[in-house]
Structures are given as structure tokens and as C-alpha cells.
Motif scaffolding. Sequence first.
Motif, PDB file in Angstrom:
ATOM      1  N   LEU A  60      -5.862  -8.780  16.170  1.00  0.00           N
ATOM      2  CA  LEU A  60      -4.980  -7.681  15.763  1.00  0.00           C
ATOM      3  C   LEU A  60      -4.334  -7.962  14.408  1.00  0.00           C
ATOM      4  CD1 LEU A  60      -3.552  -5.002  16.581  1.00  0.00           C
ATOM      5  CD2 LEU A  60      -1.725  -6.427  17.554  1.00  0.00           C
ATOM      6  N   ILE A  61      -3.900  -9.202  14.193  1.00  0.00           N
ATOM      7  CA  ILE A  61      -3.301  -9.586  12.908  1.00  0.00           C
ATOM      8  C   ILE A  61      -4.279  -9.335  11.768  1.00  0.00           C
ATOM      9  CG2 ILE A  61      -2.559 -11.563  11.515  1.00  0.00           C
ATOM     10  CD1 ILE A  61      -1.282 -12.740  13.976  1.00  0.00           C
ATOM     11  N   LEU A  62      -5.525  -9.736  11.973  1.00  0.00           N
ATOM     12  CA  LEU A  62      -6.546  -9.555  10.934  1.00  0.00           C
ATOM     13  C   LEU A  62      -6.777  -8.076  10.647  1.00  0.00           C
ATOM     14  CD1 LEU A  62      -9.143 -12.265  12.062  1.00  0.00           C
ATOM     15  CD2 LEU A  62      -7.488 -12.410  10.193  1.00  0.00           C
ATOM     16  N   LEU A  63      -6.890  -7.268  11.697  1.00  0.00           N
ATOM     17  CA  LEU A  63      -7.138  -5.842  11.512  1.00  0.00           C
ATOM     18  C   LEU A  63      -5.969  -5.154  10.810  1.00  0.00           C
ATOM     19  CD1 LEU A  63      -8.762  -4.944  14.971  1.00  0.00           C
ATOM     20  CD2 LEU A  63      -9.917  -5.243  12.762  1.00  0.00           C
ATOM     21  N   LEU A  64      -4.751  -5.491  11.223  1.00  0.00           N
ATOM     22  CA  LEU A  64      -3.578  -4.892  10.596  1.00  0.00           C
ATOM     23  C   LEU A  64      -3.434  -5.347   9.143  1.00  0.00           C
ATOM     24  CD1 LEU A  64      -1.023  -5.254  13.533  1.00  0.00           C
ATOM     25  CD2 LEU A  64      -1.975  -3.117  12.643  1.00  0.00           C
ATOM     26  N   GLY A  65      -3.827  -6.598   8.868  1.00  0.00           N
ATOM     27  CA  GLY A  65      -3.785  -7.094   7.495  1.00  0.00           C
ATOM     28  C   GLY A  65      -4.759  -6.328   6.602  1.00  0.00           C
ATOM     29  N   PHE A  66      -5.969  -6.094   7.111  1.00  0.00           N
ATOM     30  CA  PHE A  66      -6.951  -5.314   6.352  1.00  0.00           C
ATOM     31  C   PHE A  66      -6.442  -3.897   6.110  1.00  0.00           C
ATOM     32  CE2 PHE A  66     -10.326  -8.278   8.158  1.00  0.00           C
ATOM     33  CZ  PHE A  66     -10.476  -8.961   6.962  1.00  0.00           C
ATOM     34  N   LEU A  67      -5.810  -3.318   7.131  1.00  0.00           N
ATOM     35  CA  LEU A  67      -5.294  -1.957   7.005  1.00  0.00           C
ATOM     36  C   LEU A  67      -4.203  -1.880   5.945  1.00  0.00           C
ATOM     37  CD1 LEU A  67      -5.075   0.984   7.936  1.00  0.00           C
ATOM     38  CD2 LEU A  67      -3.506   0.214   9.746  1.00  0.00           C
ATOM     39  N   ALA A  68      -3.287  -2.847   5.943  1.00  0.00           N
ATOM     40  CA  ALA A  68      -2.200  -2.844   4.964  1.00  0.00           C
ATOM     41  C   ALA A  68      -2.743  -2.964   3.542  1.00  0.00           C
ATOM     42  CB  ALA A  68      -1.232  -3.993   5.262  1.00  0.00           C
ATOM     43  N   HIS A  69      -3.709  -3.850   3.343  1.00  0.00           N
ATOM     44  CA  HIS A  69      -4.295  -4.017   2.011  1.00  0.00           C
ATOM     45  C   HIS A  69      -5.076  -2.772   1.592  1.00  0.00           C
ATOM     46  CE1 HIS A  69      -3.325  -8.121   0.793  1.00  0.00           C
ATOM     47  NE2 HIS A  69      -3.433  -8.471   2.063  1.00  0.00           N
ATOM     48  N   TYR A  70      -5.764  -2.148   2.542  1.00  0.00           N
ATOM     49  CA  TYR A  70      -6.508  -0.921   2.225  1.00  0.00           C
ATOM     50  C   TYR A  70      -5.564   0.186   1.774  1.00  0.00           C
ATOM     51  CZ  TYR A  70      -8.901   3.498   2.972  1.00  0.00           C
ATOM     52  OH  TYR A  70      -9.392   4.767   2.809  1.00  0.00           O
ATOM     53  N   LEU A  71      -4.469   0.371   2.507  1.00  0.00           N
ATOM     54  CA  LEU A  71      -3.504   1.415   2.161  1.00  0.00           C
ATOM     55  C   LEU A  71      -2.856   1.143   0.814  1.00  0.00           C
ATOM     56  CD1 LEU A  71      -1.819   1.907   5.668  1.00  0.00           C
ATOM     57  CD2 LEU A  71      -3.381   3.483   4.514  1.00  0.00           C
ATOM     58  N   ASP A  72      -2.573  -0.128   0.539  1.00  0.00           N
ATOM     59  CA  ASP A  72      -1.963  -0.478  -0.742  1.00  0.00           C
ATOM     60  C   ASP A  72      -2.945  -0.267  -1.888  1.00  0.00           C
ATOM     61  OD1 ASP A  72       0.386  -1.506  -2.099  1.00  0.00           O
ATOM     62  OD2 ASP A  72      -0.808  -3.283  -2.540  1.00  0.00           O
ATOM     63  N   ASP A  73      -4.190  -0.702  -1.698  1.00  0.00           N
ATOM     64  CA  ASP A  73      -5.213  -0.531  -2.742  1.00  0.00           C
ATOM     65  C   ASP A  73      -5.505   0.942  -3.000  1.00  0.00           C
ATOM     66  OD1 ASP A  73      -5.400  -3.270  -2.943  1.00  0.00           O
ATOM     67  OD2 ASP A  73      -7.169  -3.430  -1.659  1.00  0.00           O
ATOM     68  N   ALA A  74      -5.343   1.776  -1.956  1.00  0.00           N
ATOM     69  CA  ALA A  74      -5.592   3.206  -2.102  1.00  0.00           C
ATOM     70  C   ALA A  74      -4.424   3.934  -2.756  1.00  0.00           C
ATOM     71  CB  ALA A  74      -5.893   3.827  -0.738  1.00  0.00           C
ATOM     72  N   GLY A  75      -3.363   3.212  -3.061  1.00  0.00           N
ATOM     73  CA  GLY A  75      -2.231   3.791  -3.770  1.00  0.00           C
ATOM     74  C   GLY A  75      -1.214   4.501  -2.910  1.00  0.00           C
ATOM     75  N   HIS A  76      -1.245   4.253  -1.587  1.00  0.00           N
ATOM     76  CA  HIS A  76      -0.326   4.971  -0.696  1.00  0.00           C
ATOM     77  C   HIS A  76       1.107   4.455  -0.765  1.00  0.00           C
ATOM     78  CE1 HIS A  76      -3.368   7.451   1.203  1.00  0.00           C
ATOM     79  NE2 HIS A  76      -4.145   6.389   1.333  1.00  0.00           N
ATOM     80  N   SER A  77       1.318   3.338  -1.460  1.00  0.00           N
ATOM     81  CA  SER A  77       2.699   2.849  -1.622  1.00  0.00           C
ATOM     82  C   SER A  77       3.356   3.433  -2.866  1.00  0.00           C
ATOM     83  CB  SER A  77       2.709   1.319  -1.706  1.00  0.00           C
ATOM     84  OG  SER A  77       2.088   0.882  -2.902  1.00  0.00           O
ATOM     85  N   MET A  78       2.595   4.164  -3.664  1.00  0.00           N
ATOM     86  CA  MET A  78       3.116   4.734  -4.908  1.00  0.00           C
ATOM     87  C   MET A  78       4.107   5.860  -4.622  1.00  0.00           C
ATOM     88  SD  MET A  78       1.436   3.206  -7.524  1.00  0.00           S
ATOM     89  CE  MET A  78       1.411   4.374  -8.875  1.00  0.00           C
ATOM     90  N   ILE A  79       5.238   5.811  -5.300  1.00  0.00           N
ATOM     91  CA  ILE A  79       6.240   6.873  -5.212  1.00  0.00           C
ATOM     92  C   ILE A  79       6.734   7.162  -6.623  1.00  0.00           C
ATOM     93  CG2 ILE A  79       8.514   7.553  -4.353  1.00  0.00           C
ATOM     94  CD1 ILE A  79       8.043   5.862  -1.912  1.00  0.00           C
ATOM     95  N   GLY A  80       6.553   8.393  -7.070  1.00  0.00           N
ATOM     96  CA  GLY A  80       6.967   8.761  -8.422  1.00  0.00           C
ATOM     97  C   GLY A  80       6.216   8.010  -9.498  1.00  0.00           C
ATOM     98  N   GLY A  81       4.979   7.649  -9.205  1.00  0.00           N
ATOM     99  CA  GLY A  81       4.178   6.915 -10.183  1.00  0.00           C
ATOM    100  C   GLY A  81       4.429   5.427 -10.219  1.00  0.00           C
ATOM    101  N   ASN A  82       5.355   4.935  -9.380  1.00  0.00           N
ATOM    102  CA  ASN A  82       5.678   3.511  -9.342  1.00  0.00           C
ATOM    103  C   ASN A  82       5.133   2.876  -8.064  1.00  0.00           C
ATOM    104  OD1 ASN A  82       7.269   3.533 -11.770  1.00  0.00           O
ATOM    105  ND2 ASN A  82       8.889   4.545 -10.586  1.00  0.00           N
ATOM    106  N   PRO A  83       4.521   1.699  -8.170  1.00  0.00           N
ATOM    107  CA  PRO A  83       4.026   1.023  -6.959  1.00  0.00           C
ATOM    108  C   PRO A  83       5.186   0.561  -6.094  1.00  0.00           C
ATOM    109  CG  PRO A  83       3.852  -0.432  -8.855  1.00  0.00           C
ATOM    110  CD  PRO A  83       4.259   0.919  -9.389  1.00  0.00           C
ATOM    111  N   GLY A  84       4.924   0.392  -4.800  1.00  0.00           N
ATOM    112  CA  GLY A  84       5.952  -0.080  -3.889  1.00  0.00           C
ATOM    113  C   GLY A  84       6.402  -1.481  -4.232  1.00  0.00           C
ATOM    114  N   ILE A  85       7.557  -1.849  -3.747  1.00  0.00           N
ATOM    115  CA  ILE A  85       8.150  -3.134  -4.083  1.00  0.00           C
ATOM    116  C   ILE A  85       7.312  -4.311  -3.559  1.00  0.00           C
ATOM    117  CG2 ILE A  85       9.595  -3.313  -2.034  1.00  0.00           C
ATOM    118  CD1 ILE A  85      11.812  -4.414  -3.807  1.00  0.00           C
ATOM    119  N   LEU A  86       6.445  -4.047  -2.571  1.00  0.00           N
ATOM    120  CA  LEU A  86       5.600  -5.112  -2.032  1.00  0.00           C
ATOM    121  C   LEU A  86       4.246  -5.186  -2.722  1.00  0.00           C
ATOM    122  CD1 LEU A  86       6.268  -4.705   1.808  1.00  0.00           C
ATOM    123  CD2 LEU A  86       7.267  -6.379   0.247  1.00  0.00           C
TER     124      LEU A  86
END
Length: 259
Positions: free
Chosen positions: A191-217
Amino acid sequence: MKSSIFAKWARGHRFDSHVVLPGVLSLLLMGMYFSGNAWLQNIVAPRMDSMPLFSAREFGALELLQNFFLLCVVLYSIRCFLVARERLVKLVALLLIFVSVFTFLEEIDYGAHFVEYFTGEHGSLAQETWDRNWHNKINASGVQNVSYVKLAANIGLLSGFVLAPLLLSSVRNRTIRLLVPSRWMIATVVLILLLGFLAHYLDDAGHSMIGGNPGILHKNISEFRELNMYYVFLLYVAILHERIIARQKFPDSVGSDAG
């Protein structure tokens, strides 16, 4: 020494404690962080006008939960050390105490960001003068010490929570059997591995971006994985403490170390 509510629940509800709880908690935090909503993202990892980004995130739910889990690991490890009778179990518990205390102090930068929050004075980020912690320091070979920590953590997860339950759960030595984690831990590691892949996928896809700025993480998205890794150790020491108590109450009980 008495059992704890969490340890009793974890041992009696294996699927819920090993899969459901860490999964739901991680998905909730990731859902908030990658929601595109600044207010929700700031709960997980906040931006603070008075603090640099690397310190501000320490006051978010993600980092604070990491610290809480580590403190619980320290507490349960101490309880295991005090109640255990076998020398090997005491040695393992003592090792976990030292490792978890060191990790906790490293996570909070030995209190540096709390001091900086109240004083408003922030230290230099220059690597040549870096003294906030050990794991972010770059050594003489140009490699961050955290690289070695991650390698050791991966080896520990694989050997301690995957290979050990598969290979050692049926050994005759009762002390080894007491220390070996439940095979349910394998599901938690997956589960840790799967959730880790999911978090990196979402970040790489730009879903942490708000107002053109990347998320703090940004570039630190492994914080989600760290949370689950600390939970694994919390789960292990909590159940180990429960096993020790159960064995001492019912020393001749068959299978009392399972779970």
C-alpha cells in the motif's frame, strides 16, 4: 503494564489497521493537497508569510502527523523495553527507541523552526553552513545524507516487513516468532508503494499547482510516503507490546504471538 486501546484494536482488526486506516488517511491528505483549493492545501502543508517554505510546511497536518507517529513509536518502544523479559526483545526495543528519538529530532530540526517562528529570525540555507539537521546535509562526496537514510529505510521495510514475515513466521524459536511482524504488514508495505506512486503521479501531472505556483511539497512529495513508513513502525511496536503482554498472561497459549 496494561494494553493500549490502539494496540488491542490493531491486533483484533488486522485489515482495518494495516490497510484501511493508512489508506484512508493518506488519500484524505492527498485529496486535500492536490484538490486545487489553496485553503485545503494549506491545511496539509501551509504557506506562511513569516516563514520560509521549508519551515512553513513543518506546521502542516502532514508533518505534524509524522511527528505524532514518531512520538508514539518512542512511547511504545519504551513500553516494550520495560515489559519484555527476553534480552533480544529488550535489545530490539532499545534500538527502536534510539532510532525513533533520533528520527523525531531530525524531523523537527531539533526545534529550529519553532524557535524561528517565535523569534522571526531564520537561519541560512547555505549548504556549507547547514546545521539544522544531519539528513539534509551534503557530505564531502556531494550526496545528501538523506539518500543513505532512504536506502536504509527501503532495506528495512523489505527485510523486516516483507521477507521476515514470509520466511520466519513459522520458526520454532519463540523469541524470533514474537518479534517477526504479521504477514498483514506485507499488505501495508505494498500500500505504501502504491500510494507513493500515486502521490508522485499527481504531483508530476501538476495537480498541486495553484495560481500557477507549485505546491509547497514540490520536490518533497515523498513526505506522504514517510508518513506511512512511520505508521508501519508505530503499528509494529504497538502490536509487539500487545504480543508481549499476551504471552506473559498466557505463556502456554498456542499462537499467542500471531497478529
